[in-house]
Design an enzyme around this catalytic site. Sequence first.
Site, mmCIF file in Angstrom:
data_model
loop_
_atom_site.group_PDB
_atom_site.id
_atom_site.type_symbol
_atom_site.label_atom_id
_atom_site.label_comp_id
_atom_site.label_asym_id
_atom_site.label_seq_id
_atom_site.Cartn_x
_atom_site.Cartn_y
_atom_site.Cartn_z
ATOM 1 N N HIS A 242 59.847 57.387 12.732
ATOM 2 C CA HIS A 242 59.110 58.441 13.878
ATOM 3 C C HIS A 242 58.231 59.024 13.432
ATOM 4 O O HIS A 242 56.587 58.983 14.255
ATOM 5 C CB HIS A 242 60.207 59.167 13.878
HETATM 6 O O1 RIB Z 1 64.765 62.632 17.234
HETATM 7 C C1 RIB Z 1 63.867 61.780 16.249
HETATM 8 C C2 RIB Z 1 63.561 63.155 15.407
HETATM 9 O O2 RIB Z 1 64.219 63.793 15.372
HETATM 10 C C3 RIB Z 1 62.277 63.120 14.535
HETATM 11 O O3 RIB Z 1 61.426 63.955 13.876
HETATM 12 C C4 RIB Z 1 63.492 63.155 13.137
HETATM 13 O O4 RIB Z 1 63.247 63.946 11.917
HETATM 14 C C5 RIB Z 1 64.214 64.448 13.863
HETATM 15 O O5 RIB Z 1 63.808 65.184 13.592
#
Ligand code: RIB
Length: 312
Positions: A242
Amino acid sequence: MPRKIIIDTDPGQDDAVAILLALASPEEIELLGITAVAGNVPLDLTAKNARKVCEVAGRADVKVFAGCDRPLAHTLVTAEHVHGKTGLDGPDLPEPAMPLQDQHGVDFIIDTLRAEPFGTVTLCPLGPLTNIATALQKAPDIAEKVQEIVLMGGAYFEVGNITPAAEFNIYVDPEAAEIVFKSGIPIVVMPLDVTHKALVTAARNDAFRALGTDPGRVVAEWTDFFERFDKEKYGSAGAPLHDPTVIAYLIRPELFTGRHVNVEIETQSDLTRGMTVADWWRVTDRAPNAMFMGDLDADGFFALLTERIGRL
Ligand code: RIB
Ligand code: CA
């Protein structure tokens, strides 16, 4: 001219890779500091993990600050089930030797935006938006000083990952997200719609390992740990990486495509709390307030990431 940024983060293995990508790209990015926020794990761990990551990159000189330890209005929801109890499970990393800065992360954000030339600092939130919203509430004058906010959070076509309706970062602090999305600051959003197309397949993870460097090995071992949750839940070919999409956007924005649309945050309903209601088809007359990304060149993203991690 490198772009000045502050990374606001809740490491988290994917946050960690984003920090490494930023530190590996000094021509494009000048990292002014890292502010930790409560999210994946509590603040004491995210503040420790941020320093562990800097030391993986040999950058004990980076200024790391602790910010808010809980959301504005709700009790903290964490994600140890994804990131492990330390929040950075996978490789064994030593306790950080580098210090945590004394100043509160929110005050660092405010002071930096007031000190740097107008419109030259980009905020890169990779976790819940508590620190950013608190800074805006405490110092409304900084809103016009921010060049851009490029954040990971939200979802539209991909819907939620922590609830059926909401993505984790927005779900943890929807009131903070509402403040940010209503701030008038130019915002670029990397939602699950994009990050779920950035899967670390076995071949991509092998490429990290094949770098033959300590950072390459550490990234591969973070992914080995982090991917088991998503592969089990989604049956996917690997973990969605992500947060590095935020930093990759600063280096090669052409890797991403999206639309400038209206995005509003659900804060009232228990059922859909934290949902990012993106008017992707422009069916309302609500003013566009965010560049909401929808797709990326995944091979190009991983080629950039692997090449840059290889520089550390
Ligand atoms: O939903 C994904 C996000 O939530 C990413 O930033 C992961 O690190 C968590 O913080
Ligand atoms: Ca994160």
